[in-house]
Design a protein around this motif. Structure first.
Motif, PDB file in Angstrom:
ATOM      1  N   PHE A  36       0.822  -1.207   0.000  1.00  0.00           N
ATOM      2  CA  PHE A  36       0.000   0.000   0.000  1.00  0.00           C
ATOM      3  C   PHE A  36       0.861   1.265   0.000  1.00  0.00           C
ATOM      4  O   PHE A  36       0.539   2.247  -0.679  1.00  0.00           O
ATOM      5  CB  PHE A  36      -0.943  -0.004   1.202  1.00  0.00           C
ATOM      6  N   ILE A  37       1.951   1.251   0.757  1.00  0.00           N
ATOM      7  CA  ILE A  37       2.825   2.422   0.772  1.00  0.00           C
ATOM      8  C   ILE A  37       3.508   2.592  -0.575  1.00  0.00           C
ATOM      9  O   ILE A  37       3.647   3.705  -1.091  1.00  0.00           O
ATOM     10  CB  ILE A  37       3.854   2.300   1.911  1.00  0.00           C
ATOM     11  N   MET A  38       3.941   1.482  -1.168  1.00  0.00           N
ATOM     12  CA  MET A  38       4.545   1.542  -2.494  1.00  0.00           C
ATOM     13  C   MET A  38       3.538   2.061  -3.520  1.00  0.00           C
ATOM     14  O   MET A  38       3.884   2.842  -4.428  1.00  0.00           O
ATOM     15  CB  MET A  38       5.047   0.151  -2.882  1.00  0.00           C
TER      16      MET A  38
ATOM     17  N   GLU B 197      13.313  -1.840  -6.092  1.00  0.00           N
ATOM     18  CA  GLU B 197      14.497  -0.995  -6.250  1.00  0.00           C
ATOM     19  C   GLU B 197      14.149   0.487  -6.207  1.00  0.00           C
ATOM     20  O   GLU B 197      14.976   1.315  -5.810  1.00  0.00           O
ATOM     21  CB  GLU B 197      15.198  -1.331  -7.569  1.00  0.00           C
ATOM     22  N   ARG B 198      12.937   0.850  -6.618  1.00  0.00           N
ATOM     23  CA  ARG B 198      12.528   2.255  -6.605  1.00  0.00           C
ATOM     24  C   ARG B 198      12.032   2.705  -5.234  1.00  0.00           C
ATOM     25  O   ARG B 198      11.766   3.886  -5.028  1.00  0.00           O
ATOM     26  CB  ARG B 198      11.420   2.498  -7.641  1.00  0.00           C
ATOM     27  N   SER B 199      11.886   1.775  -4.311  1.00  0.00           N
ATOM     28  CA  SER B 199      11.367   2.107  -2.987  1.00  0.00           C
ATOM     29  C   SER B 199      12.511   2.295  -2.000  1.00  0.00           C
ATOM     30  O   SER B 199      13.507   1.566  -2.052  1.00  0.00           O
ATOM     31  CB  SER B 199      10.440   0.995  -2.484  1.00  0.00           C
ATOM     32  N   PRO B 200      12.394   3.262  -1.104  1.00  0.00           N
ATOM     33  CA  PRO B 200      13.424   3.445  -0.075  1.00  0.00           C
ATOM     34  C   PRO B 200      13.562   2.191   0.776  1.00  0.00           C
ATOM     35  O   PRO B 200      12.568   1.556   1.136  1.00  0.00           O
ATOM     36  CB  PRO B 200      12.895   4.623   0.750  1.00  0.00           C
ATOM     37  N   SER B 201      14.769   1.821   1.090  1.00  0.00           N
ATOM     38  CA  SER B 201      15.024   0.616   1.869  1.00  0.00           C
ATOM     39  C   SER B 201      15.422   0.979   3.292  1.00  0.00           C
ATOM     40  O   SER B 201      15.412   2.148   3.689  1.00  0.00           O
ATOM     41  CB  SER B 201      16.133  -0.209   1.204  1.00  0.00           C
TER      42      SER B 201
END
Length: 269
Positions: A57-59, A87-91
């Motif tokens: 949901f956050i993505m 890969e496009r999401s902050p880790s």
């Protein structure tokens, strides 16, 4: 646990005023003693997929303007892959871990070290040291009810920092929101694992433990009725008063629009 911390169940008097000589039989309290396949599959699904559902949901909000179906359609059509989305999401970041560790440690300090005084000021407010409900083993635990006080102190310090001290940005939580999400899940599984092991090796009270014989169900639902460390630190009380991120989040959300970048995506650390 001594008499100052808990009161044990006494033999119930009979109707003629004499004590009953028979010991009380343990009741079938709480959740299931035996686990069916439906419950087991539900527990395993929650353990495996719950963190990723939140991430989904956050993505979706971060990359798809809060469309819940578009990420799935992109995956089906081949326009995106799980790896490309991830890969496009902050880790996870160590800076977020540091922020979260400081926050939780501060909340533990407020919970353990500052006795409640609001019940002396606010009429009708029930705070301070109180007796809990009688447990299945017949114990009555003592609790320091100071959640409202911790909430007030936290918000007072947050406002003081935002307007006077400037120790950190008032938007620090929303600026690190997704990395902090990973931290909350890591802590959740860590505490759950610790409580699970504790119930086997050094339970607070062995008579208040329930074992179903199924390791997954025991892990998910918990074994101890009131897991504690020491005299006052109660896992349930600390975890259920929303100490984690919500006080700060309630203050940073109004400033979210000003911290968003020109592409209207969540700011990254």
């Amino acid at each position: 646990m001594n008499s100052t911390e808990a009161t044990r169940r006494r033999t119930q008097p009979s109707t003629n005023g004499k004590s009953s000589g028979k010991a009380e039989e343990p009741g079938q309290w709480g959740r299931a003693w035996e686990v069916d396949w439906f419950s087991l599959m539900g527990v395993i699904s929650l353990l495996c997929f719950a963190p990723f559902i939140v991430f989904y949901f956050i993505m979706a909000c971060d990359q798809y303007q809060c469309s819940v179906t578009e990420p799935f359609l992109d995956l089906v059509s081949g326009e995106a892959t799980l790896s490309s989305i991830f890969e496009r999401s902050p880790s996870f970041t160590w800076s977020a871990a540091k922020i979260y560790a400081i926050w939780v440690s501060f909340q533990v300090f407020l919970y353990m070290c500052i006795p409640d005084f609001l019940h002396m000021i606010i009429p009708g407010y029930v705070g301070g040291v109180r007796d809990g409900a009688r447990t299945p083993a017949g114990l009555i635990n003592k609790y320091e009810i100071n959640g409202l006080q911790c909430w007030v102190i936290t918000h007072a310090l947050w406002f003081a920092n935002a307007h006077y001290f400037h120790w950190f940005s008032p938007t620090i939580i929303i600026d690190n929101w997704i990395p902090l999400l990973w931290c909350t899940n890591i802590l959740g599984y860590t505490v759950s694992t610790f409580a699970f092991i504790k119930a086997y090796l050094f339970p607070t009270n062995a008579e208040d433990c329930k074992f179903t014989g199924n390791i997954f169900y025991n892990y998910m639902m918990g074994i101890e009725f009131n897991p504690r460390i020491g005299k006052w630190f109660d896992f349930k009380l600390f975890s259920t008063v929303d100490r984690e991120l919500w006080p700060g989040l309630s203050l940073t959300c109004p400033t979210w629009p000003s911290s968003r970048n020109s592409t209207d995506t969540l700011p990254t650390p």
